[in-house]
Design an enzyme around this catalytic site. Structure first.
Site, PDB file in Angstrom:
ATOM      1  N   LEU A 561       0.818  -1.216   0.000  1.00  0.00           N
ATOM      2  CA  LEU A 561       0.000   0.000   0.000  1.00  0.00           C
ATOM      3  C   LEU A 561       0.845   1.255   0.000  1.00  0.00           C
ATOM      4  CD1 LEU A 561      -2.703  -1.047   2.643  1.00  0.00           C
ATOM      5  CD2 LEU A 561      -2.919  -1.062   0.148  1.00  0.00           C
ATOM      6  N   VAL A 569       3.915  -0.573   4.150  1.00  0.00           N
ATOM      7  CA  VAL A 569       2.583  -0.966   4.591  1.00  0.00           C
ATOM      8  C   VAL A 569       1.974  -1.842   3.512  1.00  0.00           C
ATOM      9  CG1 VAL A 569       0.307  -0.185   5.332  1.00  0.00           C
ATOM     10  CG2 VAL A 569       2.320   1.181   5.890  1.00  0.00           C
ATOM     11  N   LYS A 584       1.789  -2.955   8.830  1.00  0.00           N
ATOM     12  CA  LYS A 584       2.915  -2.034   8.768  1.00  0.00           C
ATOM     13  C   LYS A 584       4.174  -2.771   9.208  1.00  0.00           C
ATOM     14  CE  LYS A 584       4.616   2.491  10.075  1.00  0.00           C
ATOM     15  NZ  LYS A 584       4.306   3.806  10.652  1.00  0.00           N
ATOM     16  N   ASP A 682       4.060  11.929  17.758  1.00  0.00           N
ATOM     17  CA  ASP A 682       4.322  12.213  16.328  1.00  0.00           C
ATOM     18  C   ASP A 682       3.024  12.589  15.605  1.00  0.00           C
ATOM     19  OD1 ASP A 682       5.872  12.528  14.066  1.00  0.00           O
ATOM     20  OD2 ASP A 682       5.823  10.395  13.519  1.00  0.00           O
TER      21      ASP A 682
END
Length: 828
Positions: A561, A569, A584, A682
């Protein structure tokens, strides 16, 4: 000869070789060696040469001389026959009848001729010269051969008086010490010296070799029975003469011993002495051995032999037979004789003690009781230890008795009983348990099969392989291994798949298509590794070459992806429940050094576990985390749509109310996480998934979050994206939820204005401005922004965390009020 007797003899020989005694210094040997044969001439020599040696030794003062050569036939020189014929002719001729007065000179010549013939006859008569030397020396003992064997009937003729004068007459037979009426060995034939020599010799002794069943000489028959007349052996005769004794001083106690004056020699029941064989020292013979030729030529002074027993015999190759003894497999008879004489004089002979049989019987009984009653009750290790100790005790006892005391106790029988009994009992135990073991093996095989299938189902393929390879080699095992190899292929672990195929090949190289599978696994192993390839990127190679779909843990990988800084991913599927997931991956081994890799992995799984505990409508759901080969992965909720990075650009800004609602939902989600002691660290547009059509929002990537437990939180490293970081995070201080709210304020500023609040030409410049420079007023960039928007942004971007929003709930409440204000101001 049986193996039992052979072992007993070998043990005896070992004891002899291990024993140390000093040989008698009275015994010396003059060897008829190869050097003597080469210089004097081929054997047999003229007997006058022996006569010369006797005279030399007599002058040197030798105590007694033992001759091992047999003089059983006259030695007639070929020339002597002619001389004797001429003498006979001379005596019968007319030469003796010639008139002396008629021719006086002729008469003188005839007399001279007769004298010369007589002189020639005397010079060629070597037997006479040897007889003369025997008479002159008066101390030479000659040998006669006596062949051991059963004597039947009567002898062809009586032995001459010069032989019978050597027989032994003092014989005692005490029933108390000789209950079995044992007698000396008998001789069936005898070869004695000729009368001319034997009558002049000091005495005559028998040479009668009596080898054991293996052909070795270990004992000496001290006396031999020849038709009820007992004669001494040469060794005994020499010992007698050296002790100034005669045959009258010898007493024979049948079945027990032989007495030489005060010297008692313990023997076997057949009056055999177990000779002590003295070992050579550093390659030097135990006895003094000199060359016959050297003595004859005067190279060795005759005085060397003063007072000694001198044995003369052959050691040359091809002259006489050699004997096998415990210390030498090729010993000359004269050397064997030397060992026997020294054994008698030094009393060094080995003795079988009278208590030999009772002692052995007692030891055998003790070992039998041990094997029957004690051994079956002991554990295998303890039993083996005790048996070894008992065996060592028997060995040490045998060794000490022989080397220190000269006693021969036959302990091989008890030793064999001990070892064989132990082995038989152990074998019985083994056979009795073998049937149970087979049943246990079958049960174990079934357990391994079931456990292997269970491990394979859980994705623990290495552990499953360990179980399957323990199964018996069968078609069922091949099927299980084949399916396991396919699972390894799905996980891109082609090296392990190849190992499984190799095991299958050893069982059945023609099973299905394993030959092609092995070749393909070998080729793929060179190019494809789970989590990457030969290049430095960390992508998972998909499809191609007819290989099954790859798997990460229990998840089938469909397609890629996207890619991030530390991994990719993938779209995946949980085959057990048909759930579509996003996977992931992070190639940690490529991003971190070996010394910190384990700590990083531990932190990764700890943070994944933390994120997995969060359950909120605006936070992506974490299903699973794991490690496959060199990849760490997180399986999470698959979301439609894309991240919000594109909505931070000036030409793609969303409506103000939409942005306020998005930021509100993010603040509420962060408030939930902060209450669970989770800090995202993050927050940025790339970690906000949003589908515009359905207005669905999810905060993702809590993968670098950490639990903010006050007792465990320490000042951390700078993690996350610098443009969205709070001042305290850039400073490396420990952070809490207020840092995430600062990052959310940066993101709100960007979504409202189309640019970041802090920008710099370098990383250092950017970090300085975030920490020290106030952000620009949002309305200065976008004039139509409502004042309440700027108020929320300004408070969220305050440098001092204490003046910032203290919780996501506070920020969400202000955003909700701002929405109400804007909504109310809109014209109806």
């Amino acid at each position: 000869m049986g193996w039992f007797d052979r072992l007993e003899r070998n043990a005896y020989d070992f004891g002899v070789r291990s024993s140390e005694r000093i040989p008698s210094s009275k015994v010396a040997i003059i060897a008829i060696d190869d050097e003597s044969i080469a210089n004097i001439g081929r054997w047999p020599w003229p007997r006058d040469i022996h006569a010369q040696m006797h005279r030399i030794l007599k002058r040197g003062g030798a105590k007694i001389i033992g001759q091992t050569s047999f003089f059983i036939e006259p030695q007639i020189d070929p020339g002597m026959r002619y001389i004797q014929d001429i003498l006979q002719f001379y005596g019968n001729s007319q030469l003796q009848k010639i008139n002396i007065k008629a021719n006086p000179k002729l008469n003188t010549d005839i007399e001279t001729l007769g004298e010369k013939l007589l002189t020639a006859e005397l010079d060629l008569n070597t037997d006479q010269k040897l007889a003369d030397s025997l008479a002159e020396a008066g101390n030479v003992v000659l040998a006669m051969h006596m062949g051991i064997g059963s004597a039947r009937g009567r002898p062809d003729s009586k032995l001459p008086k010069y032989v019978t004068r050597n027989k032994l007459s003092r014989v005692k037979n005490n029933p108390a010490i000789n209950p079995n009426n044992n007698a000396p060995l008998t001789a069936s034939n005898v070869f004695y010296p000729i009368e001319l020599l034997g009558s002049q010799a000091d005495s005559i002794g028998a040479l009668a070799a009596y080898p054991d069943t293996d052909g070795s000489i270990r004992s000496e028959p001290l006396v031999v029975d020849y038709y009820d007349e007992i004669y001494p052996s040469l060794a005994l005769q020499l010992a007698l003469r050296s002790l100034n004794l005669s045959a009258k001083d010898v007493t024979i106690n049948l079945g027990n011993n032989v007495e030489l004056g005060r010297l008692q020699i313990k023997t076997s029941p057949n009056l055999l002495m177990n000779t002590f064989f003295y070992s050579d020292t550093s390659g030097v013979n135990a006895f003094s051995v000199d060359s016959f030729y050297d003595v004859l030529q005067g190279k060795i002074p005759a005085s060397k032999y003063k007072g000694k027993i001198v044995l003369i015999g052959s050691t040359a190759v091809g002259v006489g037979d050699t004997m096998v003894t415990p210390i030498n497999a090729n010993m000359a008879p004269v050397l064997t004789l030397a060992h026997s004489v020294s054994s008698i004089l030094n009393e060094d002979f080995f003795i079988e003690p009278e208590w030999n049989l009772p002692a052995i019987a007692g030891i055998m009984l003790f070992i039998s009781l041990y094997i029957i009653f004690l051994l079956p009750r002991l554990k295998a290790g303890v039993a083996a230890s005790i048996t070894v100790l008992l065996f060592i005790a028997l060995f040490v006892t045998h060794y000490i008795l022989m080397t220190d005391y000269g006693l021969w106790l036959q302990l091989v029988g008890p030793s064999i009983l001990l070892v064989v009994g132990h082995l038989l009992l152990t074998t019985k135990r083994f056979l009795s348990t073998e049937k149970g073991k087979l049943a246990l093996d079958a049960e174990s095989a079934e357990s391994n099969r079931m456990l292997g299938l269970s491990l394979q189902g859980q994705g623990q393929l290495d552990a499953a392989f360990d179980k399957f390879r323990r199964l018996p080699k069968s078609a069922e095992a091949l099927e299980l291994l084949y399916n396991l190899a396919l699972d390894f292929e799905r996980k891109r672990q082609f090296n392990k798949a190849g190992s499984v195929y190799q095991v299958m090949k050893d069982i059945n190289p023609k099973f299905r298509d394993i030959k092609q599978r092995i070749n393909r696994a070998s080729a793929m192993e060179e190019t494809v590794i789970l989590g990457g390839s030969s290049s430095s990127n960390s992508s998972l190679l998909l499809g191609g070459n007819g290989v099954e779909k790859p798997m990460l843990g229990r998840y089938e990988v469909d397609k890629e992806l996207g890619k991030g800084a530390m991994g990719s991913v993938y779209l995946g599927k949980d085959p057990k429940i048909s759930r579509i997931v996003a996977i992931k991956t992070m190639a940690l081994s490529q991003e971190f050094e070996e010394d910190e890799l384990q700590d990083v992995k531990a932190r990764f799984f700890r943070e994944a576990e933390t994120a997995g505990r969060l359950s909120h409508p605006s936070i992506v759901t974490i299903y699973d985390a794991g490690e496959e080969h060199d990849l760490a992965y997180i399986a999470m909720e698959f979301l439609k749509g894309s991240d919000m990075a594109q909505y931070g650009k000036a030409d793609k800004l969303l409506p103000i109310t939409r942005v306020l609602d998005i930021i509100r939902r993010c603040a509420e989600a962060l408030d939930y996480a902060h209450k669970a002691n989770v800090v995202h660290r993050d927050i940025k547009p790339a970690n906000i998934m949003y589908e515009l059509k359905t207005d669905t929002l999810k905060i993702t990537d809590f993968g670098i979050a950490r639990i903010t437990d006050s007792s465990k939180t320490k000042t951390g490293m700078v993690l996350g994206t610098p443009s969205y970081m709070s001042p305290e995070q850039l400073a490396g201080k420990k952070v809490d939820g207020k840092s995430d709210l600062f990052s959310l304020g940066v993101m709100m500023f960007q979504f409202m204005t189309g640019r970041l609040p802090f920008q710099g030409d370098s990383m250092a410049s950017l970090m300085y401005k975030i920490a020290n420079t106030p952000h620009p007023k949002p309305e200065s960039i976008r004039a139509e922004l409502p004042r309440c928007v700027s108020v929320v942004i300004n408070r969220a971007l305050t440098k001092d965390p204490a003046k910032r929003y203290q919780s996501g709930a506070q920020m969400a409440a202000d955003l909700r009020k701002c929405l109400q204000i804007i909504t109310q101001k809109k014209p109806s």
